[in-house]
Design an enzyme around this catalytic site. Structure first.
Site, short mmCIF file in Angstrom:
data_model
loop_
_atom_site.label_atom_id
_atom_site.label_comp_id
_atom_site.label_asym_id
_atom_site.label_seq_id
_atom_site.Cartn_x
_atom_site.Cartn_y
_atom_site.Cartn_z
N GLU A 1 -10.84 6.40 2.86
CA GLU A 1 -11.82 5.42 3.50
C GLU A 1 -10.94 4.44 3.76
O GLU A 1 -9.72 4.09 3.14
CB GLU A 1 -12.95 5.15 2.64
CG GLU A 1 -12.76 3.87 1.80
CD GLU A 1 -11.82 4.13 0.79
OE1 GLU A 1 -11.60 5.39 0.50
OE2 GLU A 1 -11.41 3.07 0.19
N SER A 51 2.11 -9.61 -0.48
CA SER A 51 1.72 -8.44 -0.39
C SER A 51 1.93 -7.53 0.72
O SER A 51 2.19 -6.35 0.80
CB SER A 51 0.26 -8.25 -0.84
OG SER A 51 -0.41 -9.12 -0.01
N LYS A 69 0.83 -1.16 0.00
CA LYS A 69 0.18 0.04 -0.13
C LYS A 69 0.75 1.30 0.15
O LYS A 69 0.37 2.23 -0.42
CB LYS A 69 -0.90 0.09 1.12
CG LYS A 69 -1.97 -0.78 1.11
CD LYS A 69 -3.18 -0.81 2.08
CE LYS A 69 -4.55 -1.57 1.76
NZ LYS A 69 -4.24 -3.02 1.85
C1 PLP Z 1 -4.97 -4.04 1.40
C2 PLP Z 1 -4.13 -5.42 1.16
C3 PLP Z 1 -4.33 -6.24 0.28
C4 PLP Z 1 -5.65 -6.16 -0.76
O1 PLP Z 1 -5.66 -4.96 -1.75
P1 PLP Z 1 -5.22 -5.09 -3.19
O2 PLP Z 1 -5.67 -3.98 -3.66
O3 PLP Z 1 -6.03 -6.33 -3.59
O4 PLP Z 1 -3.57 -5.40 -3.35
C5 PLP Z 1 -3.86 -7.42 0.15
N1 PLP Z 1 -2.73 -7.60 0.90
C6 PLP Z 1 -2.36 -6.83 1.86
C7 PLP Z 1 -1.21 -7.07 2.86
C8 PLP Z 1 -3.12 -5.64 2.13
O5 PLP Z 1 -2.74 -4.73 3.08
#
Ligand code: PLP
Length: 409
Positions: A108, A377, A86
């Site tokens: 949000e 992620s 993010k």
């Molecule tokens: C917010 C988040 C996601 C989901 O968001 P995407 O826009 O689909 O990437 C996935 N993994 C983590 C660790 C997150 O914080």
């Protein structure tokens, strides 16, 4: 990449008339930034000095050996500042806000991760920051609310509707309409009206650019398959963009299967059969909705995947057959997390663990000289309450109970 924000029949910009000029301004700022190589350089420098880029690509040798198939590589977005991909998006939008000369940002947030990332960016750039969050979520995600407030953001609990993410989105748009001249809305993922999907995908493309170079250097070839979890779709779009033009690289998006696709308790839009085409929140995509267009309740053990819509860009790539979709159940996600911790000493976020589930299912069928990339992620530290609860860990229970008693005394 796009024409007028449409990807096939998906996307668009269905916005209230009053926001028209604000979107014009945003489009212009984004187009200028994209055309200016010094902007991308400024972004790279910021990410290298504030957020640990380039993030490593880790060869998960133990897991690869365990499955006896393809070589598993993990793209380490968990090492970003605030613990997830993010940061790529919010820091990029922060630079754009500076260009536009705006003084205030709003966002949000559901699980709170995007709120924390936005509050971090606002503190760093000296911007005023207001975060809208459903009252239910404020209560469930106290640690994130705590850090947002400590970094100087105002967190507004939203008490309308179901008091969760979709109500927070409505409230944030209401705010934007009244403060357009000095405020930028920081969209958290590759959804919403144009130019947000394209803009967020652009900032996140840094993941795929790095991953492509790294896999060529480390494995000497392109990966056979790339796996990413899909909430709104930003980390997936980020890593996929490194390989979209390589038809031999299979791209797999993994959605939240929750309790199972036949239970209604999930957030599988493209992997399941419960979603249908619709227009909401300013864009057209496949939504989990009833026949009247009312959004359905979704469920996932991973709060970040618990969303009714999905990126219009991914919906188009799915329709074209370029990205394949799968779903991972909560139960399988916890098992994959457990295995990854024990085998590699990595703690993927519950969201990211969805991608691990599908990669683990497919690894044994692959050749030992084939590489696969899992986009990790984010890191799982934030999930300690959920994970410890799932393990039903007695010493954790004792710890929490004692802490509670200390405060009650
Ligand atoms: C917010 C988040 C996601 C989901 O968001 P995407 O826009 O689909 O990437 C996935 N993994 C983590 C660790 C997150 O914080």
């Amino acid at each position: 990449m796009t024409t007028n924000g449409y990807y096939g029949q998906w996307g668009g910009a269905f916005i209230p008339e009053v926001l028209y000029e604000t979107f014009q301004e945003l489009n212009k700022a984004f187009e200028q930034a994209k055309a200016d190589p010094s902007f991308w350089q400024e972004y790279l420098t910021l990410m290298q000095t504030y957020s640990c880029r380039p993030t490593p690509l880790t060869h998960a040798e133990n897991l690869s050996r365990h499955f006896g198939g393809g070589q598993i590589f993990v793209k380490r977005e968990d090492l970003n500042h605030t613990g997830a991909h993010k940061a790529n998006n919010v820091m990029g939008q922060g630079l754009l806000v500076k260009r536009m000369g705006k003084k205030r940002v709003i966002a949000e947030t559901g699980a709170g991760q995007h709120g924390v990332a936005t509050a971090t960016m606002a503190a760093k750039f000296g911007l005023e920051c207001t975060i809208y969050m459903g009252e239910e979520d404020v209560m469930r995600q106290r640690p994130n609310v705590f850090w947002m407030e400590k970094m100087g953001a105002t967190v507004v609990p939203v008490t309308s509707g179901s008091k969760t993410l979709k109500d927070a989105i409505n409230e944030a748009f209401r705010d934007w309409v009244t403060r357009m001249d000095d405020t930028h809305y920081v969209m958290g993922t590759v959804c919403g009206p144009h130019p947000f999907p394209e803009m967020v995908a652009w900032f996140q493309s840094i993941i795929g650019i790095e991953a492509r170079e790294q896999i060529m250097a480390q494995a000497g070839a392109l990966p056979a398959r790339v796996f990413a979890c899909v909430g709104g779709g930003s980390n997936a779009m980020g890593v996929f963009q490194g390989f979209l033009r390589d038809p031999e690289v299979e791209l797999i998006g993994v959605e939240a299967g929750g309790d199972g696709l036949d239970t209604g308790q999930h957030a599988a839009r493209l992997a399941g059969s419960d979603a249908s085409a619709g227009m909401a929140q300013g864009y057209r995509t496949m939504f989990l909705q009833d026949s009247d267009g009312q959004m359905l309740d979704t469920h996932s053990v991973a709060a970040g995947l618990d969303y009714v819509g999905v990126s219009p860009i991914l919906t188009d790539l799915w329709e074209q057959g370029r990205v394949r979709f799968a779903a991972a159940t909560d139960k399988d996600v916890l098992a994959a997390l457990d295995l990854t911790m024990k085998q590699e000493g990595l703690i993927p976020a519950l969201e990211s663990s969805h991608a691990f589930v599908q990669a683990f299912k497919e690894a044994p069928e692959m050749e030992q000289d084939q590489a696969m990339i899992i986009n990790m992620s984010g890191r799982g530290d934030k999930d300690i309450f959920t994970v410890a609860h799932a393990y039903d860990d007695p010493s954790w229970k004792e710890f929490i109970t004692k802490k509670g008693a200390e405060y009650a005394a």
